[in-house]
Design a protein around this motif. Sequence first.
Motif, short mmCIF file in Angstrom:
data_model
loop_
_atom_site.label_atom_id
_atom_site.label_comp_id
_atom_site.label_asym_id
_atom_site.label_seq_id
_atom_site.Cartn_x
_atom_site.Cartn_y
_atom_site.Cartn_z
N ALA A 85 -3.97 -2.39 -4.46
CA ALA A 85 -4.26 -1.30 -3.54
C ALA A 85 -4.02 0.03 -4.25
O ALA A 85 -3.30 0.10 -5.25
N ALA A 86 -4.63 1.07 -3.72
CA ALA A 86 -4.45 2.42 -4.27
C ALA A 86 -3.52 3.21 -3.35
O ALA A 86 -3.76 3.27 -2.14
N VAL A 87 -2.49 3.79 -3.94
CA VAL A 87 -1.57 4.64 -3.19
C VAL A 87 -1.54 6.01 -3.86
O VAL A 87 -1.21 6.11 -5.04
N GLY A 119 -0.96 18.78 -11.90
CA GLY A 119 -1.91 18.72 -10.80
C GLY A 119 -1.23 18.23 -9.52
O GLY A 119 -1.72 18.46 -8.42
N GLY A 120 -0.11 17.54 -9.68
CA GLY A 120 0.70 17.19 -8.53
C GLY A 120 0.21 16.02 -7.70
O GLY A 120 0.68 15.83 -6.59
N SER A 121 -0.74 15.21 -8.20
CA SER A 121 -1.21 14.06 -7.45
C SER A 121 -1.07 12.81 -8.32
O SER A 121 -1.61 12.76 -9.42
N LEU A 122 -0.35 11.83 -7.83
CA LEU A 122 -0.10 10.60 -8.57
C LEU A 122 -0.80 9.46 -7.85
O LEU A 122 -0.54 9.21 -6.67
N VAL A 123 -1.71 8.76 -8.55
CA VAL A 123 -2.43 7.64 -7.96
C VAL A 123 -1.93 6.35 -8.60
O VAL A 123 -2.03 6.18 -9.82
N LEU A 124 -1.40 5.46 -7.78
CA LEU A 124 -0.85 4.20 -8.27
C LEU A 124 -1.70 3.04 -7.77
O LEU A 124 -2.27 3.10 -6.69
N ARG A 125 -1.78 1.99 -8.60
CA ARG A 125 -2.38 0.73 -8.15
C ARG A 125 -1.22 -0.25 -8.02
O ARG A 125 -0.53 -0.53 -9.01
N VAL A 126 -0.99 -0.72 -6.81
CA VAL A 126 0.18 -1.56 -6.54
C VAL A 126 -0.24 -2.82 -5.81
O VAL A 126 -1.33 -2.93 -5.28
N ARG A 127 0.68 -3.78 -5.78
CA ARG A 127 0.42 -5.04 -5.10
C ARG A 127 0.69 -4.92 -3.61
O ARG A 127 1.51 -4.10 -3.18
N PRO A 128 0.01 -5.73 -2.83
CA PRO A 128 0.24 -5.70 -1.38
C PRO A 128 1.69 -6.05 -1.05
O PRO A 128 2.36 -6.75 -1.80
N GLY A 129 2.15 -5.54 0.09
CA GLY A 129 3.51 -5.85 0.53
C GLY A 129 4.26 -4.61 0.97
O GLY A 129 3.69 -3.52 1.09
N VAL A 149 1.63 -2.07 2.35
CA VAL A 149 0.39 -1.92 1.59
C VAL A 149 -0.51 -3.14 1.81
O VAL A 149 -0.07 -4.28 1.67
N ALA A 150 -1.76 -2.88 2.14
CA ALA A 150 -2.72 -3.95 2.38
C ALA A 150 -3.50 -4.26 1.11
O ALA A 150 -3.63 -3.42 0.22
N ILE A 151 -4.04 -5.48 1.03
CA ILE A 151 -4.86 -5.87 -0.11
C ILE A 151 -6.05 -4.92 -0.24
O ILE A 151 -6.76 -4.67 0.73
N LYS A 152 -6.21 -4.36 -1.43
CA LYS A 152 -7.29 -3.43 -1.75
C LYS A 152 -7.33 -2.23 -0.81
O LYS A 152 -8.36 -1.59 -0.65
N GLY A 153 -6.19 -1.94 -0.17
CA GLY A 153 -6.14 -0.81 0.74
C GLY A 153 -6.10 0.52 0.00
O GLY A 153 -5.87 0.58 -1.21
#
Length: 197
Positions: A85-87, A119-129, A149-153
């Motif tokens: 997922a993307a956070v 730029g102050g924006s951090l994009v993480l790819r994390v596992r659901p849970g 966090v949802a799958i591919k959310g």
Amino acid sequence: TGVTLLQDPDGSRYEEAYQQFKAAYAESPSWKILGNLGYTAMKLERDGEAIEAFEGYLEQGNKELSSADRAQFQSDLETLSATAAAVTIQGLPAGTRVTDVRSPNQGPDIKNTYEVPEGGSLVLRVRPGAHRFTAQWSGQEPQTHELEVAIKGAHEVKFETAAPEPVQPEPVVAPAPEPAPVTVATSDDGFFQSPLP
């Protein structure tokens, strides 16, 4: 050194190996390092970095990869891409460290720390849970946001700068009044005269 750490008889030391591969790639950006960098990042659940490393490894390695090697990394890449997922973390100044703790259904918590880029924006790819994102910056009290966090959310976490508590002025203590002077009556010869009752 990174490979040696992965082959430690007491168990693979993924965190240390990851740091070694990351430093090696920064010094000499060869695609051959990306396979190991991606592998250790995947083991540490730094899935965004793992996906990026696997993509670079497969693209740059191209025909130099054996069919078995290509198949394995392609499979790992597809598995991560299908679930991560993307956070997006917002509201933090560059350089702030953000800690992500995921609590799996079984086993110990998984903890990773990231730094907010310019730029102050951090994009993480994390596992659901269940995740807990914590940050502290500029003298602020630590803030924590909990997120399922949802799958591919696609999720967003926004940190807010707390207004400083107003400073109360110190209470002003009024000085005690000066006692009135006491006048003592004396006679012309300087002796004390008792007042009449």
